[in-house]
Motif scaffolding. Structure first.
Motif, mmCIF file in Angstrom:
data_model
loop_
_atom_site.group_PDB
_atom_site.id
_atom_site.type_symbol
_atom_site.label_atom_id
_atom_site.label_comp_id
_atom_site.label_asym_id
_atom_site.label_seq_id
_atom_site.Cartn_x
_atom_site.Cartn_y
_atom_site.Cartn_z
ATOM 1 N N ILE A 1 0.883 -1.169 -0.054
ATOM 2 C CA ILE A 1 -0.119 0.117 0.113
ATOM 3 C C ILE A 1 0.874 1.293 0.053
ATOM 4 O O ILE A 1 1.771 1.220 0.715
ATOM 5 C CB ILE A 1 -0.844 -0.042 1.261
ATOM 6 N N SER A 2 0.797 2.259 -0.893
ATOM 7 C CA SER A 2 1.404 3.519 -0.802
ATOM 8 C C SER A 2 0.520 4.772 -0.990
ATOM 9 O O SER A 2 -0.745 4.464 -1.272
ATOM 10 C CB SER A 2 2.382 3.347 -2.171
ATOM 11 N N GLU B 1 -1.697 1.932 6.576
ATOM 12 C CA GLU B 1 -1.318 0.881 5.910
ATOM 13 C C GLU B 1 -1.839 -0.374 6.619
ATOM 14 O O GLU B 1 -2.251 -1.447 6.117
ATOM 15 C CB GLU B 1 0.548 0.996 5.701
ATOM 16 N N GLU B 2 -1.384 -0.267 8.094
ATOM 17 C CA GLU B 2 -1.647 -1.638 8.457
ATOM 18 C C GLU B 2 -3.232 -1.719 8.665
ATOM 19 O O GLU B 2 -3.775 -2.911 8.343
ATOM 20 C CB GLU B 2 -1.219 -1.437 10.079
ATOM 21 N N TRP B 3 -4.306 -0.877 8.919
ATOM 22 C CA TRP B 3 -5.511 -0.921 8.709
ATOM 23 C C TRP B 3 -6.070 -1.366 7.476
ATOM 24 O O TRP B 3 -6.794 -2.164 7.377
ATOM 25 C CB TRP B 3 -6.096 0.726 9.128
ATOM 26 N N ILE B 4 -5.568 -0.766 6.352
ATOM 27 C CA ILE B 4 -6.119 -1.134 4.822
ATOM 28 C C ILE B 4 -5.610 -2.622 4.638
ATOM 29 O O ILE B 4 -6.614 -3.220 4.189
ATOM 30 C CB ILE B 4 -5.545 -0.341 3.892
ATOM 31 N N SER B 5 -4.461 -3.056 5.214
ATOM 32 C CA SER B 5 -4.246 -4.429 5.200
ATOM 33 C C SER B 5 -5.174 -5.476 5.814
ATOM 34 O O SER B 5 -5.539 -6.350 5.640
ATOM 35 C CB SER B 5 -2.873 -4.710 5.776
ATOM 36 N N MET C 1 -11.542 5.893 2.321
ATOM 37 C CA MET C 1 -10.420 5.124 2.087
ATOM 38 C C MET C 1 -10.915 3.474 1.759
ATOM 39 O O MET C 1 -10.543 2.828 1.105
ATOM 40 C CB MET C 1 -9.459 5.227 2.956
ATOM 41 N N ALA C 2 -11.984 3.298 2.972
ATOM 42 C CA ALA C 2 -12.293 1.742 2.903
ATOM 43 C C ALA C 2 -13.428 1.600 1.750
ATOM 44 O O ALA C 2 -13.293 0.516 1.386
ATOM 45 C CB ALA C 2 -12.958 1.855 4.316
ATOM 46 N N HIS C 3 -14.072 2.446 1.230
ATOM 47 C CA HIS C 3 -14.955 2.559 0.184
ATOM 48 C C HIS C 3 -14.249 1.895 -1.015
ATOM 49 O O HIS C 3 -14.678 1.124 -1.660
ATOM 50 C CB HIS C 3 -15.834 3.717 0.318
ATOM 51 N N LEU D 1 -12.132 -0.944 12.615
ATOM 52 C CA LEU D 1 -10.831 -1.866 12.609
ATOM 53 C C LEU D 1 -9.727 -0.897 12.778
ATOM 54 O O LEU D 1 -8.729 -0.970 13.113
ATOM 55 C CB LEU D 1 -10.587 -2.474 11.469
ATOM 56 N N PHE D 2 -9.999 0.377 12.683
ATOM 57 C CA PHE D 2 -8.890 1.494 12.639
ATOM 58 C C PHE D 2 -8.971 1.872 14.129
ATOM 59 O O PHE D 2 -9.951 2.555 14.400
ATOM 60 C CB PHE D 2 -9.204 2.794 11.912
ATOM 61 N N HIS D 3 -7.754 1.753 15.048
ATOM 62 C CA HIS D 3 -7.893 1.669 16.181
ATOM 63 C C HIS D 3 -7.490 3.188 16.610
ATOM 64 O O HIS D 3 -6.209 3.423 16.346
ATOM 65 C CB HIS D 3 -7.030 0.844 17.013
ATOM 66 N N VAL D 4 -8.108 4.120 17.045
ATOM 67 C CA VAL D 4 -8.030 5.423 17.379
ATOM 68 C C VAL D 4 -7.741 5.375 18.839
ATOM 69 O O VAL D 4 -8.037 4.822 19.628
ATOM 70 C CB VAL D 4 -9.375 6.132 17.066
#
Length: 139
Positions: A2-3, A19-23, A103-105, A134-137
């Motif tokens: 992911i870039s 990057e970790e979240w999208i993965s 971004m998730a969309h 899943l994105f840990h705030v």
């Protein structure tokens, strides 16, 4: 891989977390991560892409070019930071939440989710909400 690329003065804070979240989003759909390029830009830049590639003369928050092959998720996701800011205000949500939704969309489209029909759109919104969690705030 992911870039993140920038055609505007905006930059993500902590690219590694995104990057970790999208993965994790991709993995949660039982898909394999290929090459995903996020390109953050302004309205004018994305409008030109919309006209050039889709023949649409309208502003939009996201355009995605899907290069997915089977379960290998790949593509280019263009996001107008200006549209995201305006939409966040319109929907009364934070800029960061709206950005993560968009971004998730894009990735969810690559995973096979559609949003043209009402029933598809309802499923897409539900998936966006699920993936945003899943994105840990950090508190």
């Amino acid at each position: 891989m992911i870039s993140f690329n920038y055609e505007t003065d905006f930059e993500l804070q902590d690219e590694a977390r995104y990057e970790e979240w999208i993965s994790e989003v991709i993995e949660s759909e039982d898909k394999t991560e290929g090459e995903i390029n996020y390109i953050f830009c302004d309205d004018e830049y994305l409008l030109q892409k919309n006209i050039e590639f889709l023949d649409h003369d309208t502003l939009t928050d996201i355009i995605s070019f899907d290069y997915t092959m089977g379960n290998l998720i790949s593509g280019d996701i263009f996001i107008s930071v200006e549209r995201v800011k305006d939409n966040a205000a319109d929907f009364n949500v934070s800029f960061d939440d709206e950005l993560r939704r968009v971004m998730a969309h894009g990735v969810l489209h690559y995973c096979g989710y559609k949003d043209k029909l009402d029933e598809d759109s309802t499923v897409m919104r539900s998936k966006e909400e699920e993936k945003m969690k899943l994105f840990h705030v950090e508190q």
